[in-house]
Write a protein that holds these residues in place. Structure first.
Motif, PDB file in Angstrom:
ATOM      1  N   LYS A  61       0.876  -1.230  -0.011  1.00  0.00           N
ATOM      2  CA  LYS A  61       0.046   0.061   0.006  1.00  0.00           C
ATOM      3  C   LYS A  61       0.864   1.115   0.044  1.00  0.00           C
ATOM      4  N   ALA A  62       1.920   1.283   0.849  1.00  0.00           N
ATOM      5  CA  ALA A  62       2.676   2.286   0.951  1.00  0.00           C
ATOM      6  C   ALA A  62       3.468   2.744  -0.620  1.00  0.00           C
ATOM      7  N   CYS A  63       3.928   1.645  -1.012  1.00  0.00           N
ATOM      8  CA  CYS A  63       4.721   1.915  -2.209  1.00  0.00           C
ATOM      9  C   CYS A  63       3.922   1.943  -3.610  1.00  0.00           C
ATOM     10  N   ASN A  64       2.600   1.616  -3.159  1.00  0.00           N
ATOM     11  CA  ASN A  64       1.405   1.577  -4.539  1.00  0.00           C
ATOM     12  C   ASN A  64       2.114   0.473  -5.593  1.00  0.00           C
ATOM     13  N   ARG A  65       2.405  -0.384  -5.085  1.00  0.00           N
ATOM     14  CA  ARG A  65       3.184  -1.593  -6.062  1.00  0.00           C
ATOM     15  C   ARG A  65       2.759  -2.964  -5.623  1.00  0.00           C
ATOM     16  N   LYS A  66       2.828  -3.946  -6.472  1.00  0.00           N
ATOM     17  CA  LYS A  66       2.430  -5.345  -6.034  1.00  0.00           C
ATOM     18  C   LYS A  66       3.787  -5.903  -5.171  1.00  0.00           C
ATOM     19  N   VAL A  67       3.818  -6.559  -4.293  1.00  0.00           N
ATOM     20  CA  VAL A  67       4.974  -7.197  -3.658  1.00  0.00           C
ATOM     21  C   VAL A  67       4.971  -8.813  -3.437  1.00  0.00           C
ATOM     22  N   GLU A  68       6.094  -9.189  -3.537  1.00  0.00           N
ATOM     23  CA  GLU A  68       6.185 -10.810  -3.357  1.00  0.00           C
ATOM     24  C   GLU A  68       6.983 -11.058  -2.014  1.00  0.00           C
ATOM     25  N   VAL A  69       6.368 -12.096  -1.177  1.00  0.00           N
ATOM     26  CA  VAL A  69       7.154 -12.272   0.168  1.00  0.00           C
ATOM     27  C   VAL A  69       7.741 -13.619  -0.104  1.00  0.00           C
ATOM     28  N   ARG A  70       9.044 -13.710   0.349  1.00  0.00           N
ATOM     29  CA  ARG A  70       9.594 -14.999   0.394  1.00  0.00           C
ATOM     30  C   ARG A  70      10.706 -15.108   1.649  1.00  0.00           C
ATOM     31  N   PRO A  71      10.819 -16.292   2.327  1.00  0.00           N
ATOM     32  CA  PRO A  71      11.366 -16.432   3.453  1.00  0.00           C
ATOM     33  C   PRO A  71      12.666 -16.531   3.017  1.00  0.00           C
TER      34      PRO A  71
END
Length: 107
Positions: free
Chosen positions: A95-105
């Motif tokens: 939301k802050a960067c207004n872009r999609k994100v991917e999460v990986r451990p």
């Protein structure tokens, strides 16, 4: 546990001033709450150099490894006690960067 949160974007445009302000506020919160490890924004894919030294002779190629509609625009490395917390933080980062994100451990 640490998680890589990759910021994915479909344009080489930099964040707007409003987006940068939101990202800065989010980063400050990560620091204050002990989740911050490291973060950074990346230059356009056209600035990349791909290096392949698998055969003992380094080959350097200008430009991104892949031609794609989307690219890695930046990242956060976050500390979180579990995946649920990491996903919640990543959603706020998106939301802050207004872009999609991917999460990986990290393994």
């Amino acid at each position: 546990m640490q998680y890589l949160v990759s910021v994915i974007h479909d344009s080489t445009e930099l964040a707007t001033p409003d987006e940068m302000a939101a990202i800065d506020a989010f980063n400050d919160r990560l620091i204050a709450e002990g989740h911050w490890v490291f973060a950074g924004g990346l230059a356009a894919p056209s600035s990349a150099t791909v290096i392949d030294n698998r055969d003992g002779q380094a080959m350097f190629t200008d430009g991104p490894f892949l031609e794609s509609k989307e690219y890695l625009a930046g990242f956060w490395v976050m500390e979180a006690p579990d995946l649920d917390v990491a996903l919640k933080l990543a959603a706020e980062g998106s939301k802050a960067c207004n872009r999609k994100v991917e999460v990986r451990p990290f393994a």
